[in-house]
Write an enzyme that holds these catalytic residues in place. Sequence first.
Site, PDB file in Angstrom:
ATOM      1  N   ARG A   1      47.946  54.239  33.219  1.00  0.00           N
ATOM      2  CA  ARG A   1      46.694  54.484  32.497  1.00  0.00           C
ATOM      3  C   ARG A   1      45.731  55.313  33.337  1.00  0.00           C
ATOM      4  O   ARG A   1      45.598  55.086  34.537  1.00  0.00           O
ATOM      5  CB  ARG A   1      46.030  53.139  32.146  1.00  0.00           C
ATOM      6  CG  ARG A   1      46.710  52.422  31.011  1.00  0.00           C
ATOM      7  CD  ARG A   1      46.258  50.974  30.857  1.00  0.00           C
ATOM      8  NE  ARG A   1      44.815  50.760  30.920  1.00  0.00           N
ATOM      9  CZ  ARG A   1      44.251  49.556  30.778  1.00  0.00           C
ATOM     10  NH1 ARG A   1      44.992  48.484  30.551  1.00  0.00           N
ATOM     11  NH2 ARG A   1      42.948  49.427  30.852  1.00  0.00           N
TER      12      ARG A   1
ATOM     13  N   LYS B   1      45.743  38.865  32.704  1.00  0.00           N
ATOM     14  CA  LYS B   1      45.456  38.322  31.358  1.00  0.00           C
ATOM     15  C   LYS B   1      46.536  38.739  30.354  1.00  0.00           C
ATOM     16  O   LYS B   1      47.058  37.925  29.599  1.00  0.00           O
ATOM     17  CB  LYS B   1      44.084  38.822  30.853  1.00  0.00           C
ATOM     18  CG  LYS B   1      42.928  38.451  31.757  1.00  0.00           C
ATOM     19  CD  LYS B   1      41.610  38.949  31.214  1.00  0.00           C
ATOM     20  CE  LYS B   1      41.462  40.460  31.125  1.00  0.00           C
ATOM     21  NZ  LYS B   1      41.454  41.151  32.449  1.00  0.00           N
TER      22      LYS B   1
ATOM     23  N   ARG C   1      50.141  49.466  38.215  1.00  0.00           N
ATOM     24  CA  ARG C   1      50.464  48.990  36.854  1.00  0.00           C
ATOM     25  C   ARG C   1      51.096  50.108  36.023  1.00  0.00           C
ATOM     26  O   ARG C   1      50.575  51.217  35.956  1.00  0.00           O
ATOM     27  CB  ARG C   1      49.193  48.487  36.170  1.00  0.00           C
ATOM     28  CG  ARG C   1      49.406  48.198  34.688  1.00  0.00           C
ATOM     29  CD  ARG C   1      48.374  47.273  34.120  1.00  0.00           C
ATOM     30  NE  ARG C   1      47.045  47.848  34.054  1.00  0.00           N
ATOM     31  CZ  ARG C   1      45.967  47.185  33.639  1.00  0.00           C
ATOM     32  NH1 ARG C   1      46.077  45.916  33.266  1.00  0.00           N
ATOM     33  NH2 ARG C   1      44.787  47.770  33.609  1.00  0.00           N
TER      34      ARG C   1
ATOM     35  N   ARG D   1      35.138  49.828  36.695  1.00  0.00           N
ATOM     36  CA  ARG D   1      35.477  48.668  35.856  1.00  0.00           C
ATOM     37  C   ARG D   1      35.225  47.350  36.590  1.00  0.00           C
ATOM     38  O   ARG D   1      34.797  46.375  35.981  1.00  0.00           O
ATOM     39  CB  ARG D   1      36.936  48.768  35.396  1.00  0.00           C
ATOM     40  CG  ARG D   1      37.107  49.855  34.328  1.00  0.00           C
ATOM     41  CD  ARG D   1      38.535  50.304  34.194  1.00  0.00           C
ATOM     42  NE  ARG D   1      39.407  49.256  33.719  1.00  0.00           N
ATOM     43  CZ  ARG D   1      40.686  49.125  34.035  1.00  0.00           C
ATOM     44  NH1 ARG D   1      41.246  49.995  34.854  1.00  0.00           N
ATOM     45  NH2 ARG D   1      41.394  48.154  33.532  1.00  0.00           N
TER      46      ARG D   1
END
Length: 213
Positions: A158, A11, A125, A169
């Site tokens: 993160r 996204k 990521r 999540r």
Amino acid sequence: MILFGPPGAGKGTQAAILAEKTGLVHITTGELFREAIRKETELGRQAKPYYDRGDLVPDALTIGMLLERLAEEDAVHGCLLDGFPRTLEQATALDDALIGQGQAIDKVLCIQVPEDELLGRLAGRWTCRGCGDVYHRQSRWPKVEGRCDRCGGELYQRDDDQPEAVRRRLEVYSRQTAPLIDYYRGQGKLVEVDGYRSVDEVSGELQAALKEL
Ligand code: ADP
Ligand code: AMP
């Protein structure tokens, strides 16, 4: 416009590209929370325990924060929403607020990616501390190791991309967020896109969908 999909679907990556092409501002609630937590604001203090566990921050806090951001000058004529809404209550609050301003969501671009691929994307990521831009060794890597191409900021991984929070999540997405697909399909606004392709291929399809508007 809403960019919709599970964590790791792409996204943020796609919203950044679309923002550049369309001139629309990219608003991401995850980044707003990260900024509030970093700056240790009252909102950040309240959001942090939920954020750290990989749970959703309560609707009242999230909706208030988002509506405030939407009222800012650069979002008045539209924006690309990434990471919001994530519950039915958030979706209806957004619809109500937009109706009040004579506006509405145009399209919900739903990016679908198989779970195994999501796990690999989140584990690899790297996020920029400065502008929130994202990188991955397999799809997009910075020119200078450890530094963001866009702003030169430091890249980091993160905490909520660590396996335990990722599992949480993905569960939260299935239970609380995925039901919104039917909500927007019912409104005739859902555009489903196969996100298990290269960044450029996904972006091409999203831009084609937007051209139809
Ligand atoms: P989201 O905002 O949906 O959580 P991101 O845009 O942050 O997802 O993407 C998650 C990770 O996957 C990032 O490291 C990003 O570089 C990478 N990524 C994004 N799109 C693709 C793609 N089409 N193919 C492979 N990796 C991708
Ligand atoms: P993201 O960057 O979109 O992966 O979001 C990171 C975290 O921020 C989530 O796991 C939640 O804790 C919080 N968050 C972001 N957007 C929302 C939202 N719309 N509702 C509730 N919590 C959110």
